[in-house]
Design a protein around this motif. Structure first.
Motif, PDB file in Angstrom:
ATOM      1  N   HIS A  30       4.650  28.037  43.360  1.00  0.00           N
ATOM      2  CA  HIS A  30       5.374  27.022  43.928  1.00  0.00           C
ATOM      3  C   HIS A  30       5.195  25.708  43.384  1.00  0.00           C
ATOM      4  N   HIS A  80       5.011  28.901  54.916  1.00  0.00           N
ATOM      5  CA  HIS A  80       5.262  29.705  53.777  1.00  0.00           C
ATOM      6  C   HIS A  80       4.054  30.036  52.953  1.00  0.00           C
ATOM      7  N   ILE A  85       5.180  37.049  53.974  1.00  0.00           N
ATOM      8  CA  ILE A  85       5.208  36.103  53.095  1.00  0.00           C
ATOM      9  C   ILE A  85       5.396  34.635  53.833  1.00  0.00           C
ATOM     10  N   MET A  86       6.277  34.682  54.799  1.00  0.00           N
ATOM     11  CA  MET A  86       6.658  33.493  55.486  1.00  0.00           C
ATOM     12  C   MET A  86       7.446  33.805  56.812  1.00  0.00           C
ATOM     13  N   LEU A 108      15.266  27.579  52.856  1.00  0.00           N
ATOM     14  CA  LEU A 108      14.162  27.922  52.192  1.00  0.00           C
ATOM     15  C   LEU A 108      14.397  29.086  50.950  1.00  0.00           C
ATOM     16  N   LYS A 109      15.221  29.929  51.162  1.00  0.00           N
ATOM     17  CA  LYS A 109      15.659  30.889  50.198  1.00  0.00           C
ATOM     18  C   LYS A 109      16.117  30.318  48.872  1.00  0.00           C
ATOM     19  N   ALA A 111      14.143  25.602  48.347  1.00  0.00           N
ATOM     20  CA  ALA A 111      12.802  25.354  48.516  1.00  0.00           C
ATOM     21  C   ALA A 111      11.886  25.833  47.329  1.00  0.00           C
ATOM     22  N   PHE A 170       9.919  27.844  45.316  1.00  0.00           N
ATOM     23  CA  PHE A 170       9.235  29.020  45.209  1.00  0.00           C
ATOM     24  C   PHE A 170       9.969  29.771  44.399  1.00  0.00           C
TER      25      PHE A 170
END
Lengths: 147, 83
Positions: free
Chosen positions: A47, A76, A87-88, A111-112, A115, A117
């Protein structure tokens, strides 16, 4: 109204204790590490310290504002997560179910794809490939901009 | 100006470092990418396919034409795969 980034596992049931008190609807989603047909032993999640925390909070607040959520929670994880581990999670609370469902989907879509990651596969042979972004995730995100 | 340039995931691996400080006169992200890609073969490899590269300027998602005026931190990374 909580966003959390952490390496440690979380317990969905414990996180929901007291969540959305007074709401008529609570929706939860939890994402788990898949084994991809026995090929994977773990995922490594990288991240962007600072930006990631801010983006989790920002997308949560946007979902709350757009769908009128009375409460929301995003957790997350990062680091090495073994197959089967969470995972989250997201949880949303609202007066009626539609807003809670839609708020949870909206949050997941952001988020997918937005965000910061990055997932790398850890296979039975050791560290493997970085996971590529899925076109369907981008398509899912774009629907929120329409109409 | 001096910029902190950060790399994540396979960009970090291709360049061989998570961050570096760069002295630059780049006006936009695209200018900075051109400067970085010309540094050595590792940077060139990292920026070989710009369709696969995303960027954030001061921790906000940005684009190749985003101005760098006043920026302090620029990060390059592949498309995000959270959730």
């Amino acid at each position: 109204m909580t966003a959390r980034l952490q390496a440690a596992p979380f317990d969905l049931a414990a996180e929901l204790d007291g969540f959305g008190a007074g709401a008529g609807a609570v929706v939860t989603f939890q994402g788990l590490v898949r084994d991809e047909g026995g090929r994977l032993t773990a995922l490594e999640i990288e991240h962007y310290p600072g930006m990631t925390e801010r983006k989790l909070a920002e997308y949560g607040a946007e979902a709350a504002n757009r769908f009128g959520l009375s409460d929301w929670l995003v957790i997350h994880r990062h680091g090495t997560l073994r197959v089967g581990e969470p995972i989250m999670m997201v949880a949303t609370a609202s007066r009626h179910r539609l807003a809670a469902f839609q708020g949870a989907e909206y949050l997941m879509d952001w988020l997918k794809s937005r965000a910061p990651f990055w997932k790398r596969e850890i296979t039975t042979d050791g560290p493997g490939e970085w996971v590529e972004a899925a076109t369907c995730d981008e398509d899912a995100l774009s629907r929120w901009n329409r109409g | 100006m001096q910029l902190d340039v950060l790399y994540f995931a396979w960009l970090r691996e291709r360049i061989g470092a998570p961050r570096e400080r760069i002295e630059t006169g780049a006006a936009t992200v695209a200018d900075l990418v051109a400067q970085l890609a010309a540094m050595d073969e590792w940077h060139a490899a990292a920026f070989a396919d710009l369709d696969a590269v995303r960027v954030a300027v001061d921790q906000e998602l940005a684009a190749m034409d985003t101005p760098l005026d006043g920026a302090r931190e620029v990060a390059f990374f592949p498309p995000m795969t959270g959730g």
